[in-house]
Design a protein around this motif. Sequence first.
Motif, PDB file in Angstrom:
ATOM      1  N   TYR A 299       0.809  -1.206   0.000  1.00  0.00           N
ATOM      2  CA  TYR A 299       0.000   0.000   0.000  1.00  0.00           C
ATOM      3  C   TYR A 299       0.843   1.257   0.000  1.00  0.00           C
ATOM      4  O   TYR A 299       1.897   1.319   0.627  1.00  0.00           O
TER       5      TYR A 299
ATOM      6  N   LEU B 183     -12.930   2.461   0.819  1.00  0.00           N
ATOM      7  CA  LEU B 183     -12.811   1.080   0.357  1.00  0.00           C
ATOM      8  C   LEU B 183     -13.697   0.834  -0.857  1.00  0.00           C
ATOM      9  O   LEU B 183     -13.309   0.082  -1.772  1.00  0.00           O
TER      10      LEU B 183
ATOM     11  N   ASP C 236     -14.326   2.788  -3.279  1.00  0.00           N
ATOM     12  CA  ASP C 236     -13.642   3.255  -4.484  1.00  0.00           C
ATOM     13  C   ASP C 236     -12.564   2.253  -4.904  1.00  0.00           C
ATOM     14  O   ASP C 236     -12.384   1.980  -6.108  1.00  0.00           O
ATOM     15  N   LEU C 237     -11.822   1.709  -3.898  1.00  0.00           N
ATOM     16  CA  LEU C 237     -10.782   0.740  -4.225  1.00  0.00           C
ATOM     17  C   LEU C 237     -11.389  -0.512  -4.846  1.00  0.00           C
ATOM     18  O   LEU C 237     -10.847  -1.065  -5.835  1.00  0.00           O
TER      19      LEU C 237
ATOM     20  N   GLN D 290     -12.035   0.051  -8.442  1.00  0.00           N
ATOM     21  CA  GLN D 290     -10.804   0.023  -9.223  1.00  0.00           C
ATOM     22  C   GLN D 290     -10.338  -1.406  -9.479  1.00  0.00           C
ATOM     23  O   GLN D 290      -9.927  -1.757 -10.604  1.00  0.00           O
TER      24      GLN D 290
ATOM     25  N   GLN E 202      -3.929   3.156  -0.781  1.00  0.00           N
ATOM     26  CA  GLN E 202      -3.906   2.842  -2.212  1.00  0.00           C
ATOM     27  C   GLN E 202      -2.802   1.812  -2.475  1.00  0.00           C
ATOM     28  O   GLN E 202      -1.645   2.052  -2.132  1.00  0.00           O
TER      29      GLN E 202
ATOM     30  N   ILE F 177      -3.196  -8.016  -2.458  1.00  0.00           N
ATOM     31  CA  ILE F 177      -4.120  -6.952  -2.038  1.00  0.00           C
ATOM     32  C   ILE F 177      -5.223  -7.523  -1.137  1.00  0.00           C
ATOM     33  O   ILE F 177      -5.566  -6.949  -0.093  1.00  0.00           O
TER      34      ILE F 177
END
Length: 847
Positions: free
Chosen positions: A21, A28, A30-31, A34, A57, A67
């Motif tokens: 990270y 979270l 938004d992540l 992505q 990020q 991740i």
Amino acid sequence: MSQTKFLFIVLSFGLLSFEVYAQDKLPLSDLLAQLETKFDIKFSYSVNDVKQVRVGQPHDSATLVQIINQLNANTNLNFEFLDERYIAVSVNNKNISICGIVYAENLNTPLFGATIAVTNSSNGTVTDVNGKFELKDLSANALVSISYLGFTSQTISAYNLRISNNGCTTIILQEHSQVLNQVFISKFLTTGLQKLIDGSTILNTEKFGILPGLTDPDVLQSIQALPGVESVNESIANINVRGGTNDQNLILWDGIKMYHAGHFFGLISAYNPHLTNSVVVTKNGTSSEYSDGVSSTINMSTKNEIGSELSGGFGANLIHADAFLEIPVIDRLGLHLSGRRSFTDFINSPTYNNYYDRSFQDSKLSTTKNPIDNTGDASEFYFYDYTAKLLYDLNDSHKFRANYIGISNQLEFKEPDQNDTEDNVSKTSILKQENIGFGAHWDAIWNTDFSSSISAFYSRYNVDAIDYNIDRKQQLTQANEVLETGVKIKTNYKFSNHLNFLNGYQFSEIGVLNGTTVNAPSYVTIKKDVLLNHALFSEVEYNNKTTYLRVGVRSNYFQKFARFIIEPRLNFKQKLNSHLALKLQGEFKNQSVNQSIDFEYNFLGIEKRRWVLADDITAPISESKQGSFGLEFHNNNWLIDVEGFYKHVDGITTSNQGFYNNYQFINAKGSHTSKGVELLLNKTERTYSAWLSYTFSTNNYYFQEFNPSKFPHNVDVRHSISMAINVNVLKNLEISIGGIWRSGSPYTKPLKDKETVKDGNTYSVNYDSPNRENLDDFMRFDASLHFQTQIAEKVRAIIRAGVINITNKTNVTNRYFKVNADNLDTTVQVDHNSLGLTPNLSLRINF
């Protein structure tokens, strides 16, 4: 899944320590969006579970498995591969371990004894001498409350306190801006007992541990663990503080003055402990805000916060059952309710039988020609109490509270009329003892420096009895009633974090009624007195961590007598170093209502005391002067406390002392002086606490009209020792064992070879010099066991067992003599005995 992908995932697990990270945080949700685009995957989750979560990020080079593993490790959510493309996100149910170190703001010193409690759970601990705590097997979603008296509490998610490579989380508690009188010792004798810097002791009933012999956190029984506080006759209706009598204790319940303390005529506290949040006991150096109580002040406060969820509990022991509820009605409005009732009128347990024998010995229930036992239908005894509190927060700065309390003891017994056996006639005698109170107060914070409080209360105590004398065909009706209303206005101005200025005005009106009615011969007497009192009080309180000083004065004006009484107050403590402190206290106090003791016209022989209002002639206002000096040493969880005291009380009368001697029926005014030394040794650790206290004191009367004019006080106990140890055997199991030893209290023997004296046709006991003899030493050993367990997420069960007087030793608490009916020239010795071996068991469910 292919072997290549499987090998790839295994290798990825070995790289968990690799930082994936960056430092920037993003939502979270938004992540996840992505990651879905980058890796062509889909996440399944609830929006509410992830909307408050922010994460770092990830680096562009991080793999999907890396991740996901980091998200599992650094959030309280579960990320689980359902297949190669779909990943489920759910609330984490696995347990974690937490730790933290608690510091005081601006002091950079750890707080020993801070309370760590898991919300809606029985799980918790206290910080050690380094301010550190640890808890295991907690849900990541659990909330942990960190509190310390004198500081603002914090509630933190368990997930944010999890043990990590960076060590334990540091928690900084800020000082409460409105509190100068802070805790000096946070764990004193047992969990929930704390010592304030002004020398008073606070009992936190919600966190209170156990004491030997008790199965419930009995408020007034518990304070007898303190040095200088005891009951020579084993009754909470007769608590003696530094040689004083029970009526010399000011008892307040949420600001309401109470005139009745116990159920079962003194064996059980009348105040439900489960909503009584704290009890502060002050023996000397009292704030000028308080008057009355020339011996001590016992100030009880109920819970004062509005909860967010419904909570409560219920339980029972071998004497009574009780329940309480904390109800959040609407936002900013709450209601607290409690109730307790004995089942002694339809179930006779071994505990009840012992209490019955102890309470009613030498009363009409045991001395009538046909004694009434506790197993038949002839007698019926029960007690109950109930409370209600309305809490309304207008806003964060203005709060309104209203309280109601009711206490009652009811006794009825039937005595068969032996002169009318054909019709099987019986007479019923009745005794009712009640105290109700209503109070309201409004607390306001006007700015960071200025606050005010307005309070008012109404209290009514009454004891009524109907007593039939079968032989004389006579009915005796008696009543004693006290009505008191009071209003208090006070302001606090805070000059700085170290200096506070208190000012106020108090008005009270007290009315006392005593009435007696006899039907044959016809006789009626009713006496009612009223007294108005106005008082102004002011004090300055200073505390800079090493020096504590409270200086105050109270000015009382008694309107009926046109008399002023000025009362200075002093409370000083100086830390000589980090371990040793010097303390000096002094006070003048007065009391306008006292109890008289009437052996002839008593309430069925059970209740011999009645409240009497001062008239400044035959019943003067009692006034006390008290001073004390001592040292406190505190190091490595050891406390050594030595204190010498001197107390002089003027304005007592023979009628309120309960003499069994030749002065029993002579009305005279006098004084008493007590002086002595108190020593306390206390060692506390996380898993145990042990203490030993010793008091040496002398306590003497002085009545100028008598010969001798000076003689020992009825509660002149020269030596008193108490000791106990509490041990946490297991995580949820605690035991407490202890004992009491004290020298016997004084009594008066009849004159040898001339035990009685005749006056006309009446014989009476011819006593020797008063209080020349002493009873045998009192000794008792007690034990308790406490076990608690979680039976549901927010429900816990508590089982307690206790035994009073394990050795079943017979202790005589009082002795007097009466004329022998079979030989009028001799006397008969009458002994009052303490409780024998008395077991008890309780079960509680709290939610």
